[in-house]
Design an enzyme around this catalytic site. Structure first.
Site, PDB file in Angstrom:
ATOM      1  NE  ARG A   1     -20.798  -3.874   5.941  1.00 31.36           N
ATOM      2  CZ  ARG A   1     -20.385  -4.527   4.849  1.00 31.36           C
ATOM      3  NH1 ARG A   1     -20.786  -4.140   3.662  1.00 31.36           N
ATOM      4  NH2 ARG A   1     -19.563  -5.535   4.950  1.00 31.36           N
TER       5      ARG A   1
ATOM      6  CE  LYS B   1      -4.128   1.698   2.406  1.00 31.17           C
ATOM      7  NZ  LYS B   1      -5.067   1.443   3.529  1.00 31.17           N
TER       8      LYS B   1
ATOM      9  CD  GLU C   1     -19.066  -2.989   8.900  1.00 33.15           C
ATOM     10  OE1 GLU C   1     -18.316  -2.104   8.445  1.00 33.15           O
ATOM     11  OE2 GLU C   1     -19.254  -4.099   8.339  1.00 33.15           O
TER      12      GLU C   1
END
Length: 627
Positions: A385, A272, A357
């Protein structure tokens, strides 16, 4: 439609031949690539130069516009390889999550639009079917692409389509979400479908990837493929690990995966932020996302007020010192949700569950059953969610769990999937849940403390993205409501939900200059409605509620329903967001567009009040219709 390559359109959207204006743009290979056809024609020897040109372009543009930088710097070679092997849009390439699709947008004809990235009317920061046929799904919620891929591959099979391939690109962080494993469970079962799962493994989501999966992937990376993979155990093919920055190696692995004609995971290891030293050196999140660069004069000006997120984080840390039973949960977003100060002080009392979640909320229920008070910090859009867990695992058991909803209301440049404009409606359906909307930093601190003091059921506190602004003082408190303005003989009651209080006060000042007296009240706790709010409403001819939530099921709709049928019930008019998906743009722009500014509030009062006055007893004119 924007973004079509030569095969689909033959000309760019300005009407000229594709590539004809390359001289005004990048000078290297990037200027000659208007779509995947051009990319596949590019000599392999030019690909390293091409990759570095893309990185330079991303750094130059994204640091000006703001957006997701580190994740896309790590996707350059991998995305080049994808579009050299697969024939998009005939082959369907899905990105999970969509914030890693900037290079894909560049390679599919949208380079010229990058100056408008995440701006109103400009290029979306996520895949967008409205922009290009190369974007099939419009997603930014994690862990969904594998299910899309499974469904698409099944559809192709059932319709007898054998010449189209489905590719799902998923990060290792998104693979911590339970939905991804539901999809893998189905992909690994028969009948076999030719889906290529590209695992972009950079060891992170926002923070380093957590849990047993993170350890397993680390083992695969260290063992160079000698360790048995969980993917193979589930019935999928496995190739890798592959250096995700070696274009030839990735192309070779992808072509091998296609030849298998079954679900295959191609494990690509990337870095990244690759190629940009500030991102590579950023241990926090590798410059995952950056804001637009500010002019020097702005940077030198006085410090901005604190952000809502930082006020929450500091106050929660103070609460943690007083309440050893308070524990916190995050879905891979420790820093973005403001939990870092708490984690630095109480590292054993913060749980990162990954991008999961549902597990965070159900796990919080277990913690509460064990005698603790969990605080689940999550963006408002992502609590959607886990609604079933809020309803059936927390509320059904009357458990003391506090949900802190960051980025509530209009969030701005992240667009439709990130606007937190449903939580006031959804959470009002949950029996026993109490929901607070602070108007400023002071009431955020106050309401957060009130929320964690509740031990008889769930609570929630919502606040927007951005800075808090100055505190808005109350004249007095009536019940749980703060009365912010209380003129004599008022005609109108303005019900200001959370951070829209300053706009309501400004509207009241404008109305006063026009001879209309308006009371302004902040309910503080917007669900359930406090009886004192109903009493205030009954004392006014007209009630205008103002909220940055969809109008359906929001505060105004519930107040109107509660007031209906009462003797002398007031007219309630709701100013809220429309029941539709809003595009990306500045928060101020979108609030203005949908009538949630001081001038629009005052205009709504002027529109509705005359009709109500005409309808009062003793008037000789018939009542006029109120829109």
């Amino acid at each position: 439609m924007p973004g079509r390559d030569r095969r689909n359109a033959g000309e760019d959207r300005r009407g000229g031949a594709v590539g004809a204006d390359a001289a005004s743009g990048p000078r290297g290979p990037l200027g000659a690539v208007e779509g995947p056809v051009d990319l596949r024609a590019l000599p392999a020897a030019l690909l390293p130069e091409f990759a570095e040109e893309i990185r330079t372009f991303l750094v130059d543009t994204v640091t000006r516009t703001g957006g997701h930088l580190g994740s896309n710097l790590g996707m350059v070679e991998l995305t080049i390889a994808l579009h050299r092997v697969f024939d998009s849009p005939r082959d369907v390439v899905l990105f999970d999550t969509g914030h890693q699709a900037y290079v894909h947008k560049l390679l599919t004809g949208r380079r010229r639009e990058f100056a408008t990235l995440r701006q109103r009317g400009g290029l979306s920061g996520y895949p967008s079917a409205a922009e290009s046929p190369h974007d099939r799904i419009e997603n930014s919620h994690a862990s969904t692409a594998l299910s899309y891929a499974d469904g698409l591959a099944r559809a192709f099979s059932l319709r007898g389509t054998t010449d189209r391939r489905v590719v799902a690109v998923i990060g290792d962080g998104a693979l911590t979400g339970g939905l991804a494993w539901e999809a893998l469970n189905n992909l690994g079962a028969g009948p076999q479908r030719p889906v290529v799962v590209v695992l972009n493994d950079n060891g992170r989501s926002y923070d380093p990837t957590v849990g047993a999966l993170g350890r397993h992937l680390a083992g695969l990376r260290a063992g160079a493929g000698r360790a048995s993979s969980v993917f193979a155990e589930l019935g999928l093919g496995y190739l890798g690990p592959v250096d995700g920055h070696d274009i030839a190696a990735v192309e070779d692995a992808l072509r091998r995966a296609v030849r298998w004609r079954r679900p295959v995971v191609v494990h690509c290891v990337t870095r990244k932020g690759k190629g940009f030293p500030p991102a590579e050196a950023d241990e926090a999140d590798c410059l995952h996302a950056v804001g637009p660069a500010a002019p020097a004069a702005t940077r030198a000006s006085a410090a901005e007020p604190p952000s809502w997120t930082s006020v929450f984080g500091q106050e929660l840390r103070a609460i943690g010192a007083e309440r050893p039973d308070v524990v916190c949960l995050t879905a891979a977003m420790l820093r973005p949700t403001g939990l870092l100060p708490f984690a630095e002080t109480y590292p054993d009392r913060v749980i990162d569950v990954g991008l999961a979640e549902q597990h965070a909320v159900a796990g919080a229920a277990g913690l509460a059953m064990g005698g603790l008070h969990p605080v689940v910090a999550v963006y408002a859009t992502f609590l959607n969610r886990a609604f079933d867990q809020v309803l059936m695992d927390v509320a059904l058991h009357r458990l003391p769990v506090t949900f802190v909803l960051d980025r509530a209301g209009v969030t701005g440049p992240d667009g439709a999937s990130h606007h937190g404009m449903w939580d006031l409606s959804l959470l009002a359906l949950v029996p026993g849940l109490r929901l607070a909307a602070p108007r400023d930093a002071g009431t955020l601190r106050e309401l957060l403390r009130e929320a964690v003091a509740v031990d008889s059921g769930p609570t929630a506190v919502r606040f927007p993205k951005g800075t808090t602004g100055p505190d808005v003082p109350a004249r007095y408190r009536r019940g749980r409501c703060d009365v912010l303005l209380d003129p004599p003989d008022p005609d109108v009651l303005l019900v200001a939900v959370g951070p829209l209080a300053p706009a309501c006060l400004a509207a009241a000042a404008e109305l006063r200059r026009q001879g209309i007296a308006a009371t302004v009240v902040d309910p503080r706790w917007v669900h359930p409605l406090d009886p004192s709010l109903l009493e205030l409403a009954a004392a006014h001819r007209l009630v205008i509620t103002v909220e940055d939530n969809t109008g359906t099921g929001g505060v105004g709709a519930r107040l109107a329903q509660a007031a209906a049928g009462e003797q002398g019930a007031p007219r309630v008019r709701c100013l809220a967001l429309p029941g539709e998906f809003l595009p990306h743009g500045g928060r101020g722009e979108l609030l203005d567009e949908h009538g949630l500014t001081a001038s629009a509030i005052a205009a709504a009062v002027r529109q509705h009040l005359p009709a109500i006055r005409l309808a009062e007893p003793g008037t000789v004119l018939a009542e006029r219709s109120v829109p």
